[in-house]
Design an enzyme around this catalytic site. Structure first.
Site, mmCIF file in Angstrom:
data_model
loop_
_atom_site.group_PDB
_atom_site.id
_atom_site.type_symbol
_atom_site.label_atom_id
_atom_site.label_comp_id
_atom_site.label_asym_id
_atom_site.label_seq_id
_atom_site.Cartn_x
_atom_site.Cartn_y
_atom_site.Cartn_z
ATOM 1 N N TRP A 101 1.085 -0.745 0.110
ATOM 2 C CA TRP A 101 -0.357 0.354 0.082
ATOM 3 C C TRP A 101 0.684 0.664 0.117
ATOM 4 C CZ3 TRP A 101 -4.213 -0.499 -2.453
ATOM 5 C CH2 TRP A 101 -5.102 -1.520 -1.855
ATOM 6 N N ASP A 171 -2.239 6.426 6.216
ATOM 7 C CA ASP A 171 -3.383 6.295 5.460
ATOM 8 C C ASP A 171 -3.533 4.811 6.556
ATOM 9 O OD1 ASP A 171 -4.421 4.310 3.810
ATOM 10 O OD2 ASP A 171 -3.774 3.038 2.664
ATOM 11 N N LYS A 195 -13.436 -1.782 5.825
ATOM 12 C CA LYS A 195 -12.517 -2.740 6.966
ATOM 13 C C LYS A 195 -13.027 -2.844 8.556
ATOM 14 C CE LYS A 195 -9.208 -2.874 3.517
ATOM 15 N NZ LYS A 195 -8.430 -1.692 3.100
HETATM 16 C C1 LIG Z 1 -7.491 -1.528 1.362
HETATM 17 C C2 LIG Z 1 -6.539 -0.432 1.628
HETATM 18 C C3 LIG Z 1 -6.272 0.712 0.767
HETATM 19 C C4 LIG Z 1 -6.956 0.826 -0.486
HETATM 20 O O1 LIG Z 1 -8.420 1.289 -0.147
HETATM 21 P P1 LIG Z 1 -9.498 1.260 -1.886
HETATM 22 O O2 LIG Z 1 -10.945 1.524 -0.213
HETATM 23 O O3 LIG Z 1 -9.999 -0.398 -2.020
HETATM 24 O O4 LIG Z 1 -9.151 2.154 -2.612
HETATM 25 C C5 LIG Z 1 -5.101 1.527 0.797
HETATM 26 N N1 LIG Z 1 -4.481 1.482 2.057
HETATM 27 C C6 LIG Z 1 -4.652 0.425 2.807
HETATM 28 C C7 LIG Z 1 -3.354 0.515 4.215
HETATM 29 C C8 LIG Z 1 -5.454 -0.515 3.029
HETATM 30 O O5 LIG Z 1 -5.708 -1.263 3.388
#
Ligand SMILES: *Cc1c(COP(=O)(O)O)cnc(C)c1O
Length: 358
Positions: A101, A171, A195
């Site tokens: 990521w 993030d 999540k």
């Molecule tokens: C799942 C995830 C993403 C991507 O999320 P989307 O909503 O599918 O764009 C980005 N960063 C992390 C750390 C993630 O776990």
């Protein structure tokens, strides 16, 4: 019958939340309509969105000088929106690279014309570590330092908050709401919702006030943090169901003891699963002990030829979505807030019996 769903996302939603949403679905707040059918400009939905924001502020302890935004495009949208809102092309930005990521966020910053300084890259450990806090040397003049507190695919998590004179951008997609955090240490927090915060399709952005209002003129209006803050995230039709469901999840978190209690439960679940992995001869987790994720726990079987049988038996036992990410192989158990300890215990019991049979 509900299964224990170990998916990394979209992920389990607490059963009491699903039951409440289902009870309210056809006739929401006496409107004779579902929340998905009412006007986002009507007073009921405007109140609902304000309640969700207020609950998030309370649960996470978000200071008044931060904006809370409900945006579309998920966390990936923010990979581009962060540089668009915080920089001009050619500006320097710092990143810590701890895995997949991080890499996607770096690629987006480069696409937006940033000069990206990767001030730490964990490639040498195959992304199973985080850099020591003292080793970080942010670049003077960089516009921000970006990192990924929890790498959802590698199962690698920071045990500390990196420090920089520049605003810290994080993030938090896979660990937001799993424990208390000190929001004031961050310039910008963003997270996809699928999540720990409900259905897919939304990103929550928490941005310090002084960092909004600087978007490039070419920034899409729906990702311009200031424009969205001024319109209460309703410049266009917002993801109404996601905002509503996040409100229910925050109610559930509050009713079950808030983030301190959540952290204790999440830590206990992770500890139990790591202990089971570490004490077995069949399973192993590659991540350095001080960097192990609370929410995403990859493990491999000593003989990958057993993977298919493991997954088949797990499915039969009501333990689903344990297949590891295609880039890592093996298994991955994602154990977010909604996964009960009983689900982790069921997984451990299954792993032990599978090991005895093989
Ligand atoms: C799942 C995830 C993403 C991507 O999320 P989307 O909503 O599918 O764009 C980005 N960063 C992390 C750390 C993630 O776990």
């Amino acid at each position: 019958m509900r299964v224990y769903n170990f998916s990394a996302g979209p992920a389990m939603i607490p059963l009491p939340v699903l039951e409440r949403a289902s009870a309210e679905l056809a006739d929401w707040r006496g409107s004779g309509m579902s929340v998905m059918e009412v006007s986002h400009r009507g007073k009921d939905f405007v109140a609902c969105a304000a309640e969700t924001e207020a609950a998030l502020r309370l649960v996470l302890g978000i200071p008044d000088n931060y904006k809370v935004l409900f945006l579309q495009g998920g966390a990936s949208g923010q990979f581009d929106a962060v540089p668009m809102n915080l920089t001009a092309p050619g500006d320097q930005v710092d990143f810590i690279n701890t895995g997949q990521w991080s890499k996607k966020a770096i690629a987006a910053a480069e696409r937006q014309g940033q000069v990206v300084n990767v001030i730490a890259d964990e490639a040498a450990s195959n992304y199973t570590t985080v850099p020591p806090a003292a080793s970080l040397a942010p670049t003077p003049g960089a516009k921000y330092l970006h990192y990924t507190p929890n790498e959802t695919i590698g199962g690698v998590e920071f045990g500390y908050v990196p420090q920089s004179d520049a605003p810290l951008v994080a993030d938090f997609s896979s660990t937001i709401l799993t424990r208390p955090i000190d929001v004031s240490q961050f310039g910008v927090i963003y997270a996809g919702t699928q999540k720990n915060m409900g259905p897919a399709g939304m990103a929550v952005v928490i941005a310090r006030e002084d960092l909004t209002g600087h978007a490039r003129p070419t920034t899409p209006a729906i990702w311009d943090w200031q424009a969205m803050a001024e319109s209460d995230s309703m410049l266009n039709t917002p993801p109404t169901f996601g905002i509503y469901l996040l409100g229910l999840i925050l109610d559930w978190i509050t009713q079950t003891g808030g983030l301190t209690a959540m952290a204790e439960r999440d830590k206990a679940k992770a500890d139990a699963l790591y202990a089971a992995i570490d004490s077995s001869a069949l399973y192993s987790n590659p991540v350095a002990k001080d960097a192990r994720s609370w929410t995403n726990i990859p493990f491999t079987l000593a003989d990958p030829a057993l993977d298919a049988a493991f997954l088949e038996g797990a499915q039969e036992a009501g333990l689903t979505n344990l297949k590891g990410h295609r880039s890592v192989g093996g298994m991955r158990a994602s154990v977010y807030n909604a996964m009960p300890m009983a689900g982790v215990q069921a997984l451990i019991a299954y792993m032990e019996s599978f090991e005895q049979q093989h």
